[in-house]
Motif scaffolding. Structure first.
Motif, PDB file in Angstrom:
ATOM      1  N   GLN A 191      42.199  56.942  37.716  1.00 43.83           N
ATOM      2  CA  GLN A 191      42.134  55.477  37.755  1.00 43.83           C
ATOM      3  C   GLN A 191      43.349  54.816  38.398  1.00 43.83           C
ATOM      4  O   GLN A 191      43.220  53.768  39.012  1.00 43.83           O
ATOM      5  CB  GLN A 191      41.983  54.917  36.330  1.00 43.83           C
ATOM      6  N   TYR A 192      44.525  55.417  38.244  1.00 44.82           N
ATOM      7  CA  TYR A 192      45.750  54.686  38.579  1.00 44.82           C
ATOM      8  C   TYR A 192      46.595  55.281  39.699  1.00 44.82           C
ATOM      9  O   TYR A 192      47.601  54.686  40.063  1.00 44.82           O
ATOM     10  CB  TYR A 192      46.629  54.551  37.323  1.00 44.82           C
ATOM     11  N   THR A 193      46.238  56.449  40.215  1.00 51.79           N
ATOM     12  CA  THR A 193      47.098  57.045  41.239  1.00 51.79           C
ATOM     13  C   THR A 193      46.432  57.012  42.611  1.00 51.79           C
ATOM     14  O   THR A 193      45.217  56.913  42.720  1.00 51.79           O
ATOM     15  CB  THR A 193      47.464  58.505  40.900  1.00 51.79           C
ATOM     16  N   THR A 194      47.250  57.137  43.623  1.00 50.71           N
ATOM     17  CA  THR A 194      46.747  57.223  44.983  1.00 50.71           C
ATOM     18  C   THR A 194      46.780  58.676  45.443  1.00 50.71           C
ATOM     19  O   THR A 194      47.459  59.502  44.842  1.00 50.71           O
ATOM     20  CB  THR A 194      47.614  56.378  45.942  1.00 50.71           C
ATOM     21  N   ARG A 195      46.071  58.970  46.499  1.00 48.01           N
ATOM     22  CA  ARG A 195      46.001  60.340  47.014  1.00 48.01           C
ATOM     23  C   ARG A 195      47.381  60.866  47.407  1.00 48.01           C
ATOM     24  O   ARG A 195      47.692  62.033  47.224  1.00 48.01           O
ATOM     25  CB  ARG A 195      45.041  60.405  48.219  1.00 48.01           C
ATOM     26  N   ASP A 196      48.234  59.999  47.921  1.00 45.00           N
ATOM     27  CA  ASP A 196      49.548  60.449  48.388  1.00 45.00           C
ATOM     28  C   ASP A 196      50.623  60.404  47.298  1.00 45.00           C
ATOM     29  O   ASP A 196      51.803  60.576  47.575  1.00 45.00           O
ATOM     30  CB  ASP A 196      49.993  59.652  49.614  1.00 45.00           C
ATOM     31  N   SER A 197      50.215  60.206  46.043  1.00 44.92           N
ATOM     32  CA  SER A 197      51.194  60.132  44.955  1.00 44.92           C
ATOM     33  C   SER A 197      51.737  61.500  44.567  1.00 44.92           C
ATOM     34  O   SER A 197      52.766  61.603  43.904  1.00 44.92           O
ATOM     35  CB  SER A 197      50.563  59.480  43.719  1.00 44.92           C
ATOM     36  N   GLY A 198      51.012  62.561  44.931  1.00 49.97           N
ATOM     37  CA  GLY A 198      51.423  63.906  44.558  1.00 49.97           C
ATOM     38  C   GLY A 198      50.861  64.374  43.235  1.00 49.97           C
ATOM     39  O   GLY A 198      51.083  65.522  42.830  1.00 49.97           O
ATOM     40  N   VAL A 199      50.105  63.519  42.555  1.00 51.97           N
ATOM     41  CA  VAL A 199      49.565  63.861  41.238  1.00 51.97           C
ATOM     42  C   VAL A 199      48.552  65.000  41.330  1.00 51.97           C
ATOM     43  O   VAL A 199      48.578  65.929  40.520  1.00 51.97           O
ATOM     44  CB  VAL A 199      48.959  62.612  40.551  1.00 51.97           C
ATOM     45  N   ILE A 200      47.667  64.955  42.313  1.00 52.10           N
ATOM     46  CA  ILE A 200      46.633  65.993  42.389  1.00 52.10           C
ATOM     47  C   ILE A 200      47.255  67.364  42.645  1.00 52.10           C
ATOM     48  O   ILE A 200      46.763  68.389  42.146  1.00 52.10           O
ATOM     49  CB  ILE A 200      45.545  65.653  43.441  1.00 52.10           C
ATOM     50  N   GLU A 201      48.355  67.410  43.385  1.00 46.89           N
ATOM     51  CA  GLU A 201      49.044  68.673  43.610  1.00 46.89           C
ATOM     52  C   GLU A 201      49.599  69.232  42.301  1.00 46.89           C
ATOM     53  O   GLU A 201      49.574  70.447  42.066  1.00 46.89           O
ATOM     54  CB  GLU A 201      50.166  68.513  44.637  1.00 46.89           C
ATOM     55  N   LYS A 202      50.088  68.345  41.430  1.00 44.38           N
ATOM     56  CA  LYS A 202      50.617  68.775  40.130  1.00 44.38           C
ATOM     57  C   LYS A 202      49.485  69.236  39.215  1.00 44.38           C
ATOM     58  O   LYS A 202      49.659  70.173  38.430  1.00 44.38           O
ATOM     59  CB  LYS A 202      51.424  67.654  39.468  1.00 44.38           C
ATOM     60  N   ILE A 203      48.328  68.600  39.304  1.00 45.44           N
ATOM     61  CA  ILE A 203      47.172  69.024  38.514  1.00 45.44           C
ATOM     62  C   ILE A 203      46.706  70.397  38.992  1.00 45.44           C
ATOM     63  O   ILE A 203      46.392  71.276  38.191  1.00 45.44           O
ATOM     64  CB  ILE A 203      46.054  67.969  38.588  1.00 45.44           C
ATOM     65  N   HIS A 204      46.677  70.577  40.302  1.00 43.99           N
ATOM     66  CA  HIS A 204      46.343  71.884  40.875  1.00 43.99           C
ATOM     67  C   HIS A 204      47.309  72.946  40.358  1.00 43.99           C
ATOM     68  O   HIS A 204      46.911  74.037  39.947  1.00 43.99           O
ATOM     69  CB  HIS A 204      46.396  71.804  42.402  1.00 43.99           C
ATOM     70  N   ARG A 205      48.584  72.626  40.354  1.00 47.88           N
ATOM     71  CA  ARG A 205      49.610  73.566  39.883  1.00 47.88           C
ATOM     72  C   ARG A 205      49.423  73.892  38.406  1.00 47.88           C
ATOM     73  O   ARG A 205      49.609  75.038  37.993  1.00 47.88           O
ATOM     74  CB  ARG A 205      51.004  72.982  40.145  1.00 47.88           C
TER      75      ARG A 205
END
Length: 198
Positions: free
Chosen positions: A67-81
């Motif tokens: 809901q609150y993050t953008t694609r370039d925030s790096g959050v999805i990379e941390k979730i992947h990790r």
């Protein structure tokens, strides 16, 4: 703290998510089944149930991320990790010399469940690029190196059979097509994502 940082889009959100992930990875070890009385499948189900509050906590973080993050925030990379760091729990830990394949069934169930929730959340909130990232990226599995195998695996590594639940199906004469699916369905109420309607 992590949830608030993500919702507020604070610069510390990535660090808070890393810290949360490290704590989760460290504490999931407490759910390893080492001693039990009675039937092993009962111990697996009890461990899965005991993990529920932690699962719900991560679900809330995933929803906030969608809901609150953008694609370039790096959050999805941390979730992947985070999912990458959960992979070793699907097999015997280093140094364990005697085990049965079903010894890790509780971890196999909860990690698979978490991955399904991540995908379901990203689809529900139309964050298709986040779902695609989890499905398209490879995951590093260091244990495979020891056996001379390619250490990179696809998302299918999170979908492992839970043999003890199949044995439970037979032992209790439940006559269910999939006890795994039944458990997933039973556990989906109250978290904002309902597999019954997807």
């Amino acid at each position: 703290r992590c949830l608030d940082a993500i919702k507020s889009n604070r610069p510390v959100a990535i660090g808070a998510l890393e810290e949360y992930s490290a704590i989760l990875i460290e504490n999931i070890e407490k759910f390893r089944i080492v001693k039990f009385e009675g039937e092993f499948d009962d111990a697996v189900v009890a461990s899965i149930e005991a993990f529920l509050p932690y699962r719900n906590e991560l679900i809330q973080l995933l929803i906030a991320s969608a809901q609150y993050t953008t694609r370039d925030s790096g959050v999805i990379e941390k979730i992947h990790r985070l999912f990458e760091q959960l992979l070793p729990y699907l097999d015997n830990p280093e140094g364990m010399t005697q085990w049965q394949d079903s010894d890790f069934d509780n971890f196999r169930f909860v990690v698979h469940e978490l991955f399904l929730y991540a995908l379901a959340i990203f689809v529900k909130y139309e964050r298709f690029e986040m779902a695609q990232f989890l499905l398209g990226q490879q995951y590093y599995s260091p244990r495979r190196v020891q056996f001379g195998k390619d250490p990179m695996v696809s998302f299918t590594a999170f979908s492992r059979g839970v043999g003890s639940l199949e044995k439970r199906n037979q032992r209790l004469k439940l006559n269910r097509l999939s006890v795994d699916a039944d458990l997933l369905k039973q556990r989906c109420s109250g978290v904002g994502i309902d597999f019954r309607h997807m």
